[in-house]
Write an enzyme that holds these catalytic residues in place. Structure first.
Site, PDB file in Angstrom:
ATOM      1  CB  SER A  26      -0.976   0.203   1.231  1.00  0.00           C
ATOM      2  OG  SER A  26      -0.082  -0.194   2.479  1.00  0.00           O
ATOM      3  CG  ASN A 113      -3.101  -4.742  13.181  1.00  0.00           C
ATOM      4  OD1 ASN A 113      -2.607  -4.994  12.544  1.00  0.00           O
ATOM      5  ND2 ASN A 113      -3.621  -5.913  13.981  1.00  0.00           N
ATOM      6  CG  HIS A 159     -42.888  20.994  -8.036  1.00  0.00           C
ATOM      7  ND1 HIS A 159     -42.838  20.047  -7.859  1.00  0.00           N
ATOM      8  CD2 HIS A 159     -43.355  21.890  -7.028  1.00  0.00           C
ATOM      9  CE1 HIS A 159     -43.188  19.929  -6.777  1.00  0.00           C
ATOM     10  NE2 HIS A 159     -43.770  21.495  -6.443  1.00  0.00           N
ATOM     11  CB  SER A 280     -17.077  24.516 -27.640  1.00  0.00           C
ATOM     12  OG  SER A 280     -16.695  23.651 -28.804  1.00  0.00           O
ATOM     13  CE  LYS A 286     -21.207  24.648 -26.197  1.00  0.00           C
ATOM     14  NZ  LYS A 286     -22.587  24.740 -25.939  1.00  0.00           N
ATOM     15  CG  ASN A 288     -19.533  24.892 -22.793  1.00  0.00           C
ATOM     16  OD1 ASN A 288     -20.103  25.485 -22.982  1.00  0.00           O
ATOM     17  ND2 ASN A 288     -18.021  24.527 -23.201  1.00  0.00           N
ATOM     18  CD  GLU A 293     -20.348  22.307 -18.023  1.00  0.00           C
ATOM     19  OE1 GLU A 293     -21.171  21.307 -18.235  1.00  0.00           O
ATOM     20  OE2 GLU A 293     -19.724  23.030 -18.144  1.00  0.00           O
ATOM     21  CE  LYS A 328      -3.355   2.634   4.650  1.00  0.00           C
ATOM     22  NZ  LYS A 328      -4.756   2.437   5.570  1.00  0.00           N
TER      23      LYS A 328
END
Ligand code: ARG
Length: 458
Positions: A26, A113, A159, A280, A286, A288, A293, A328
């Site tokens: 690890s 441990n 809504h 873009s 564009k 964005n 996002e 981890k």
């Protein structure tokens, strides 16, 4: 030649398979814990000497060796060997290489441990501190924006249909409230992170006369874990942290969703500064809202981390199991993702320009003051359900006649209910609608000002 060079190799008759070594290691991930691992080891060594388990000279050698390793890793000069299982082994091996036999005494009365449990707690305690500072900064950003935008109106939605006009500041302070609760959750989680597990050893504690309280004091912990079996297998505090992080991310994501929507040509309520948008590769026109996002998208990763951890824990027999090593990556990824999102949004909200005309025009559309007309009738003694019906019929008439409520004459109003008076026209405007909502927690400017004063304190 030694058959086995592992610190635990005594009972083994052949070396570990190369692939097993790579599979179980690890180090690529937990090397990030080196500072905490060494800090914990220094405290442990000092305690061992204080208790007469090792000599003061041995402790001094161990601590000096550990500090040298700390500096080496910090400077990027430490050579990690691919056959080190984890950060604990890498540091211990380097220590023995550096100071010889005394190094072999460091692990007295300790297991990896309880060592890893300590390392993660030290790490997370610090990162929660960082995260709290970032949440505080973002809260301050929302508050500053709410103060700057005070007076601007916004269509409020339910809504995703226009519902009632609100103050933009009221909307912004809603996020202050969410982040304030997030802060509380993080502080609460910190209480359970800040507990000292060392001395639990493998699972049952140790027969050596360790002074756990002294180690705790040295490392700035207020309390000790009370059960060694629980201490080596408990990862609740990580799950709690990732849950708290998930809620922060959910809040950020909801804000981002509004910003994505509001920066469209269709809404046009807000413009994000160029520096916080991207273009873009094919469509030259564009611009964005990628930051918003991505924050929304990254929320999914953090939820994924929470589910990964909970799933990891659910079937584990007591006590420590190697599965726990998998805790981890979700934890580190959550810390990194959360902090990056908090930082970028704190910067981005300072670079939003709201289009007050569009918001105001939007706020007046969609018969958004219909409830105000119903409340007007209520004040004239009409039961609310009846008032609701009357105004519903007025709205239906307006839709057919293609005009807003403000386009009706008093005679038209009276066709639906005779008790209408000239003063109904005072209830049709956006400003009026906002400013009558003086109930505690309402959107009236006076109430919002009071909340700001309350937040800012004396
Ligand atoms: N790398 C391990 C972990 O992250 C450390 C503890 C290993 N303990 C053991 N007995 N193999 O959990």
């Amino acid at each position: 030649m030694k058959k086995h060079d592992k610190p635990w190799g005594g009972r083994f008759s052949e070396p570990t398979d190369r692939e097993v070594e790579a599979f179980t290691s690890s180090l690529h991930c937990d090397r990030r814990l080196y500072r905490y691992d060494i800090e914990g080891s220094i405290a442990h060594a000092r305690m061992l000497a204080r208790q007469g388990i090792i000599t003061p000279a041995e402790a001094r050698k161990i601590c000096a060796g550990l500090r040298a390793i700390l500096a080496e890793i910090g400077a990027g000069e430490f050579v990690f060997s691919p056959d080190d299982e984890d950060i604990h082994m890498a540091v211990e091996k380097a220590l023995i290489g550096r100071i010889g036999d005394a190094g072999g005494k460091l692990h007295t009365g300790r297991s990896r441990n309880d060592q890893i449990a300590l390392d993660i707690r030290l790490y997370l305690r610090e990162e929660i501190g960082q995260t709290l500072a970032l949440v505080g900064a973002l809260k301050a950003g929302f508050l500053a924006l709410a103060k700057k935008e005070l007076g601007a109106v916004l269509p409020g939605y339910t809504h995703l249909q226009k519902a009632q006009p609100v103050l933009l500041s009221h909307y912004l302070l809603a996020f202050w409230e969410m982040l304030d609760r997030d802060e509380g959750r993080l502080r609460d989680c910190l209480k359970r992170v800040n507990v000292m597990p060392l001395g639990s050893a493998a699972l049952a504690g140790t027969g050596l006369p360790l002074d756990r309280r002294w180690v705790a004091r040295l490392l700035g912990f207020k309390t000790l874990t009370a059960n060694s079996m629980d201490a080596v297998s408990d990862r609740d505090f990580i799950a709690e942290f990732i849950f708290a992080a998930s809620l922060v991310m959910m809040h950020l994501s909801r804000f981002c969703e509004d910003i994505v929507l509001w920066s469209t040509d269709e809404f046009g309520y807000v413009e994000i500064a160029d520096a916080f948008t991207t273009g873009s590769s094919i469509m030259p026109q564009k611009k964005n809202p990628d930051v918003a996002e991505l924050v929304r998208g990254k929320t999914g990763r953090v939820y994924g981390n929470l589910v990964a951890l909970l799933t990891l824990l659910k079937g584990l027999p007591m006590t420590y199991n190697r599965d726990l090593q998998e805790d981890k990556e979700p934890l580190f990824d959550t810390v990194d993702t959360l902090q990056a999102c908090l930082k970028i949004l704190a910067a981005m909200i300072g670079r939003l320009s709201f289009n007050h005309e569009r918001m105001e025009a939007g706020a007046g559309g969609g018969f958004s003051t219909a409830t105000d007309v119903a409340e007007y009738l209520v004040m004239k003694g009409v039961p609310f359900r009846e008032a609701h019906g009357i105004v519903g019929r007025i709205v239906a008439h307006c839709i057919k006649a293609k005009k807003p409520l403000t386009g009706l004459t008093l005679a038209e109003f009276r066709r639906f209910f005779r008790g209408f008076d000239k003063d109904v026209f005072g209830r049709l405007t956006v400003r009026q609608s906002v400013n009558v909502r003086k109930v505690v927690g309402g959107t009236a400017e006076q109430v919002v000002r009071e909340r700001i004063a309350e937040i800012e304190g004396p």
